[in-house]
Design a protein around this motif. Structure first.
Motif, PDB file in Angstrom:
ATOM      1  N   LEU A 408      55.730  35.229  21.468  1.00 29.63           N
ATOM      2  CA  LEU A 408      56.223  34.771  22.762  1.00 29.63           C
ATOM      3  C   LEU A 408      55.409  35.371  23.902  1.00 29.63           C
ATOM      4  O   LEU A 408      55.070  34.663  24.873  1.00 29.63           O
ATOM      5  CB  LEU A 408      57.704  35.128  22.917  1.00 29.63           C
ATOM      6  CG  LEU A 408      58.342  34.748  24.255  1.00 29.63           C
ATOM      7  CD1 LEU A 408      58.231  33.247  24.516  1.00 29.63           C
ATOM      8  CD2 LEU A 408      59.789  35.208  24.308  1.00 29.63           C
ATOM      9  N   ASP A 411      52.249  33.512  24.127  1.00 34.07           N
ATOM     10  CA  ASP A 411      52.468  32.197  24.729  1.00 34.07           C
ATOM     11  C   ASP A 411      52.467  32.292  26.253  1.00 34.07           C
ATOM     12  O   ASP A 411      51.850  31.466  26.939  1.00 34.07           O
ATOM     13  CB  ASP A 411      53.815  31.620  24.274  1.00 34.07           C
ATOM     14  CG  ASP A 411      53.864  31.260  22.799  1.00 34.07           C
ATOM     15  OD1 ASP A 411      52.796  31.095  22.187  1.00 34.07           O
ATOM     16  OD2 ASP A 411      54.989  31.147  22.268  1.00 34.07           O
ATOM     17  N   LEU A 412      53.169  33.283  26.784  1.00 36.55           N
ATOM     18  CA  LEU A 412      53.262  33.425  28.228  1.00 36.55           C
ATOM     19  C   LEU A 412      51.913  33.777  28.830  1.00 36.55           C
ATOM     20  O   LEU A 412      51.510  33.228  29.867  1.00 36.55           O
ATOM     21  CB  LEU A 412      54.298  34.489  28.581  1.00 36.55           C
ATOM     22  CG  LEU A 412      55.740  34.204  28.133  1.00 36.55           C
ATOM     23  CD1 LEU A 412      56.656  35.360  28.546  1.00 36.55           C
ATOM     24  CD2 LEU A 412      56.262  32.893  28.690  1.00 36.55           C
ATOM     25  N   PRO A 418      56.220  28.030  25.122  1.00 34.19           N
ATOM     26  CA  PRO A 418      56.846  29.215  24.509  1.00 34.19           C
ATOM     27  C   PRO A 418      57.585  28.868  23.231  1.00 34.19           C
ATOM     28  O   PRO A 418      58.256  27.831  23.137  1.00 34.19           O
ATOM     29  CB  PRO A 418      57.797  29.715  25.594  1.00 34.19           C
ATOM     30  CG  PRO A 418      58.085  28.526  26.450  1.00 34.19           C
ATOM     31  CD  PRO A 418      56.839  27.685  26.410  1.00 34.19           C
ATOM     32  N   ASP A 421      62.912  30.125  24.303  1.00 34.83           N
ATOM     33  CA  ASP A 421      63.201  30.143  25.732  1.00 34.83           C
ATOM     34  C   ASP A 421      63.072  31.571  26.258  1.00 34.83           C
ATOM     35  O   ASP A 421      63.821  32.461  25.838  1.00 34.83           O
ATOM     36  CB  ASP A 421      64.616  29.616  25.962  1.00 34.83           C
ATOM     37  CG  ASP A 421      64.988  29.535  27.438  1.00 34.83           C
ATOM     38  OD1 ASP A 421      64.168  29.935  28.286  1.00 34.83           O
ATOM     39  OD2 ASP A 421      66.105  29.085  27.735  1.00 34.83           O
ATOM     40  N   PRO A 422      62.133  31.817  27.169  1.00 30.95           N
ATOM     41  CA  PRO A 422      61.926  33.193  27.643  1.00 30.95           C
ATOM     42  C   PRO A 422      62.831  33.588  28.803  1.00 30.95           C
ATOM     43  O   PRO A 422      62.748  34.730  29.272  1.00 30.95           O
ATOM     44  CB  PRO A 422      60.466  33.167  28.096  1.00 30.95           C
ATOM     45  CG  PRO A 422      60.269  31.769  28.607  1.00 30.95           C
ATOM     46  CD  PRO A 422      61.133  30.887  27.723  1.00 30.95           C
TER      47      PRO A 422
END
Length: 442
Positions: A408, A411-412, A418, A421-422
């Protein structure tokens, strides 16, 4: 007695002039993010002030669990389990991962009902987690003498070897193109027009477009020097390991102790319900932010005034890029274990499993856990500093979720879709008026 020895890692030596991303911290979060980014074709420099996996990433219990997690972490933990399952093949190295099942014992009907209520959070993910009792419980925990109403049993949960995992992942990141340098503290961000343009390390400057701070217990100090408020404290957990002995294959949390079978046939044992919270200046600076956490977790915390007050009071909180930093003054946090906790957890274990009286305790250690006010991590870009990202505050749950959290974070940093869900992990939740408190899922 020194802490556990992580697999030795031979450092790279040449500091690159420019990379796409600098990762600060060589624990399981930082190495997992570096692996993900490198495999996607980004140039990565990972800087670790001490040794790969030298702090909490090698000192934890070795659990890979979805059971009893905060519901906000569950989608990310589902991904982490998927990644653990293929990690050894992906790396070409051993992490010690195996599915063994994890149990949370229940001595009362109330505890049983609470744990059964928690299972609703994983039903949509097709994760088996259920209450077991009687003969089925006795079969999973052979030789136990506990008086239990039952236990929450999650067969999908597993274990891995903390001393192997982060070094193996770091080697995988290097094989994918990352430069990994140990004994190299990052002192500060290098900003241009308010956004990240590079970092200053103790060995020189490196230009980059993004920085990921995965510094564990040190993250608040680095972020503060960069002008970013990060509410994070440290708690200390004490752990021991035993000689090889016949015992349960499943890992167990019970009243007074936890256990996990090791690859060497021994067990990692700790208190399941006691942590030390040293009173330090940050305890008072952050008291208001942490009040909900203290209210929820006060039974498991043992507050004390120790030498850490003087140590942290004397630490610099601001410094220039040309100055020696606290990260260079302390390469590895290696706190002393608490003998009283060792005695209590060992006595509780031997009462529950009399066979353990035949085993020897061959090592004990302690580690510093990075905690946030709501006991879930920060995995987020810093809105005020474009290009600066943080992945920290895993609150004792970071080892198992590490590969998923690293993905994650990658990804950011990379701007990719992502994997989970961040929003629950955003840094701004501490300042935007959100209700911030732990969630047991009951």
């Amino acid at each position: 007695m020194p802490g556990p020895a992580a697999t030795p890692f031979d450092t790279d030596h040449r500091l690159p002039e420019r990379v796409d991303v600098v990762v600060i911290g060589g624990g399981i979060i930082g190495t997992s993010a570096a692996l993900e980014l490198s495999e996607r074709g980004h140039s990565v420099l990972l800087c670790e002030k001490g040794q790969i996996g030298g702090e909490q990433s090698s000192r934890n219990w070795g659990w890979v669990r979805i059971a009893r997690r905060d519901p906000r972490e569950i989608p990310l933990m589902v991904e982490a389990i998927r990644l653990w399952e293929g990690l050894d093949a992906r790396l070409g190295r051993k992490t010690g991962y195996a599915k063994c099942g994890i149990l949370f014992s229940c001595a009362s009907e109330r505890a049983l009902a609470q744990n059964e209520s928690w299972t609703r959070h994983v039903q949509a993910h097709q994760i088996e987690s259920r209450i077991i009792r009687g003969a089925e419980l006795d079969a999973v925990l052979p030789g136990h003498r506990m008086k239990l109403k039952g236990a929450l049993y999650t067969p999908e949960d597993g274990r891995a070897e903390p001393q192997w995992a982060a070094p193996a992942i770091a080697e995988g990141a290097r094989a994918a193109g990352a430069v990994v340098i140990t004994g190299c503290a990052v002192r500060s961000l290098d900003l241009e027009a308010g956004r990240v343009a590079g970092v200053v390390t103790e060995k020189g400057r490196v230009k980059c477009g993004a920085v990921l701070l995965a510094g564990g217990a040190w993250s608040r100090l680095f972020a503060g020097n960069a002008g970013t408020w990060l509410p994070q404290l440290k708690v200390q957990n004490t752990v021991m390991r035993t000689t090889a002995i016949e015992g349960p294959a499943a890992s167990l949390w019970a009243d007074g102790f936890s256990l996990r079978k090791r690859a060497d046939g021994g067990y990692t044992v700790a208190s399941g319900s006691e942590n030390i919270a040293d009173l330090v200046p940050d305890s008072f600076r952050l008291a208001r932010a942490f009040l909900p956490a203290f209210a929820a977790e006060w039974r498991s915390l043992r507050f004390r005034l120790s030498g850490r007050w003087r140590e942290e009071a004397g630490q610099a909180r601001r410094w220039r890029p040309d100055q020696i930093t606290p990260f260079e003054n302390c390469r590895i946090l290696d706190p002393a274990p608490t003998p009283r906790m060792l005695r209590r957890s060992w006595s509780a274990l031997c009462r529950a499993f009399p066979a353990f009286a035949q085993a020897d305790v061959v090592q004990s250690w302690a580690g510093m856990i990075d905690v946030t006010p709501d006991a879930i991590p920060v995995i987020s870009e810093v809105q005020d500093v474009p290009g600066f990202f943080i992945a920290t505050g895993f609150s004792g749950h970071g080892f198992g979720i590490g590969p998923g959290a690293g993905r994650l974070a990658a990804d950011l940093v990379a701007g990719d879709a992502p994997v989970a869900d961040p929003s629950a992990f955003r840094l701004s939740r501490f300042t935007d008026g959100s209700r911030v408190r732990p969630d047991s899922g009951f």
